[in-house]
Design a protein around this motif. Structure first.
Motif, mmCIF file in Angstrom:
data_model
loop_
_atom_site.group_PDB
_atom_site.id
_atom_site.type_symbol
_atom_site.label_atom_id
_atom_site.label_comp_id
_atom_site.label_asym_id
_atom_site.label_seq_id
_atom_site.Cartn_x
_atom_site.Cartn_y
_atom_site.Cartn_z
ATOM 1 N N UNK A 160 51.353 -15.155 81.742
ATOM 2 C CA UNK A 160 51.714 -16.045 82.847
ATOM 3 C C UNK A 160 51.711 -17.501 82.393
ATOM 4 N N UNK A 161 50.660 -17.883 81.653
ATOM 5 C CA UNK A 161 50.558 -19.265 81.202
ATOM 6 C C UNK A 161 51.599 -19.650 80.187
ATOM 7 N N UNK A 162 52.063 -18.683 79.396
ATOM 8 C CA UNK A 162 53.094 -18.967 78.395
ATOM 9 C C UNK A 162 54.486 -18.986 78.988
ATOM 10 N N UNK A 163 54.566 -18.695 80.279
ATOM 11 C CA UNK A 163 55.823 -18.746 81.028
ATOM 12 C C UNK A 163 56.871 -17.786 80.474
ATOM 13 N N UNK A 164 56.426 -16.607 80.063
ATOM 14 C CA UNK A 164 57.376 -15.584 79.613
ATOM 15 C C UNK A 164 57.786 -14.677 80.765
ATOM 16 N N UNK A 172 54.003 -13.242 90.842
ATOM 17 C CA UNK A 172 52.976 -13.205 91.878
ATOM 18 C C UNK A 172 52.134 -11.931 91.771
ATOM 19 N N UNK A 173 52.814 -10.805 91.506
ATOM 20 C CA UNK A 173 52.067 -9.558 91.363
ATOM 21 C C UNK A 173 51.121 -9.590 90.174
ATOM 22 N N UNK A 174 51.594 -10.119 89.054
ATOM 23 C CA UNK A 174 50.748 -10.207 87.870
ATOM 24 C C UNK A 174 49.611 -11.206 88.065
ATOM 25 N N UNK A 232 52.179 -3.892 89.994
ATOM 26 C CA UNK A 232 53.438 -3.137 90.100
ATOM 27 C C UNK A 232 53.991 -3.137 91.522
ATOM 28 N N UNK A 233 53.287 -3.842 92.429
ATOM 29 C CA UNK A 233 53.701 -3.968 93.832
ATOM 30 C C UNK A 233 53.795 -2.611 94.520
ATOM 31 N N UNK A 234 52.787 -1.770 94.302
ATOM 32 C CA UNK A 234 52.698 -0.462 94.955
ATOM 33 C C UNK A 234 51.518 -0.491 95.920
#
Length: 417
Positions: A160-164, A172-174, A232-234
């Motif tokens: 997330x911080x590396x903006x990949x 948002x899920x991660x 995974x938004x489940x």
């Protein structure tokens, strides 16, 4: 210092790690005064608190408790020094790289952080493999699982911080998964594993018989399944994870109630009051967590602020402050009478400290839930910061207070001084 010896000295490593952890928490408080843009809103204080203060404190305590519970020698001094250096460098690089939008710095910090956590995992596994005492399987298993959680959470944070991660919904899920793995899977499970022995020790009572394997399994499995469902938004998977975690919380609550019901000779010390109050926030947060997870991943995103109020302020920070007021005097060399005076000094204004800190967290929580205005939230923040700042000041200066103050009769009675 501990790195001057071939084998680490447990009290030296405890003092060194906890000194660094107190510096991180102090920096987190100071960072609140920075402009919002410089600290990325609440991100920098949160990073310094969880990745800096909590992880450093846990790293120092976990390796010592693992060695004590298994009756083994501690890790080599060079490895311990390398772990602390890698952890400190990682927290610093991420703290600079993320707010300033330098992905390379953030990635380097994430790598250094992962190396430090890998070494911590090695410390725990090494202690178990060399164990002369294998009666404490549950805390060691909880430590191992907790470190695996933060390895996964740190990897997600680095991504997330590396903006990949480009897709906003995936991001948002991660972020939710990262938050759960770090705060619930790592910090919370580690604290709970330590409280199994720490709370009876602080209260000076015998630990009740407890079969905690199923409780530990529910806590770890619940945090992992919840993180996977959110990432995974489940919704159904996230709900199952929250239910498992709540079952584990109920098991720990049952143990704590049994410990508190054991007859005591001495009044309850301040550390135990903070721990019990913190556990209350942990239980409240876990109930709210179950409701948020059941309403779906997007509802959980909206749950972020109540999550931070309950699990970071009310639970993590309060346990840190309370534990320091016991562990730091106990880690200092000296005559038992001097140590007792220092424990008594830590009790100074303890009841007011507990009341105002938890009142402040409560006001923050109701504001975060949308039930009160921003003014109420600011009052809560002021109360929590004032009380928490006083506890932090005592954690830094308890030897001075032990020499200066005239403790009350009640404070002396707590520790038999």
């Amino acid at each position: 210092m501990f790195w001057n010896d071939e084998v680490v000295r447990p009290r030296s490593v405890m003092r060194t790690y906890q000194t660094v952890a107190r510096a991180w928490l102090s920096a987190a408080v100071v960072s609140l005064a920075l402009p919002a843009g410089w600290r990325s809103g609440i991100w920098l204080p949160l990073h310094l608190t969880v990745a800096g203060a909590a992880t450093t404190a846990i790293s120092g305590a976990m390796q010592n408790f693992a060695a004590t519970l298994t009756a083994t020698l501690a890790a080599p001094a060079a490895a311990v020094a390398a772990q602390l250096a890698a952890l400190t460098a990682g927290v610093c690089l991420i703290a600079v790289g993320y707010p300033s939008a330098h992905p390379a710095l953030t990635a380097a910090g994430g790598t250094s952080f992962a190396v430090a956590i890998g070494l911590l995992l090695w410390f725990v596994i090494r202690a178990w493999r060399r164990a002369l005492n294998r009666r404490h399987r549950v805390p060691i298993a909880m430590y191992t699982g907790a470190v695996v959680c933060v390895l996964a959470g740190g990897a997600i944070g680095a991504a997330l911080g590396s903006r990949v991660v480009g897709d906003p919904l995936t991001w948002l899920g991660l972020r939710s998964a990262h938050m759960v793995l770090n705060v619930l899977g790592f910090v919370s499970v580690t604290i709970l594993a330590t409280l199994v022995t720490l709370l009876p020790t602080v209260l000076r009572v015998q630990m009740p018989r407890w079969h905690g394997g199923s409780t530990a399994a529910c806590l770890l499995a619940g945090a992992i399944v919840l993180a996977f469902g959110l990432g995974t938004r489940r919704a159904s998977v996230a709900t199952a994870g929250a239910v498992l975690f709540a079952v584990g919380v109920a098991g720990m609550l049952w143990l704590v109630v049994r410990v508190l019901r054991v007859p005591r000779t001495w009044p309850m010390p301040l550390t135990a009051k903070h721990v019990v109050a913190a556990l209350g926030w942990f239980v409240v947060g876990s109930a709210a967590l179950l409701d948020a997870a059941a309403r779906g991943p997007f509802a959980f995103v909206a749950f972020r602020e109540p999550f931070l109020a309950c699990f970071v302020a009310g639970w993590t920070v309060q346990v840190l402050l309370g534990a320091w007021l016991y562990l730091l005097p106990m880690a200092r060399p000296g005559h038992p009478d001097e140590r007792r005076r220092q424990l008594v000094a830590a009790e100074l204004s303890g009841n007011l400290e507990v009341v105002f800190f938890n009142l402040g967290v409560g006001l923050l929580a109701v504001h975060a839930a949308g039930w009160a205005s921003g003014a109420i939230g600011r009052i809560g923040a002021a109360f929590a910061l004032a009380a928490g700042g006083w506890a932090l000041a005592k954690a830094w200066a308890f030897p001075v207070f032990a020499r200066l103050g005239a403790p009350s009769v009640r404070d002396r009675a707590v520790w038999g001084a």
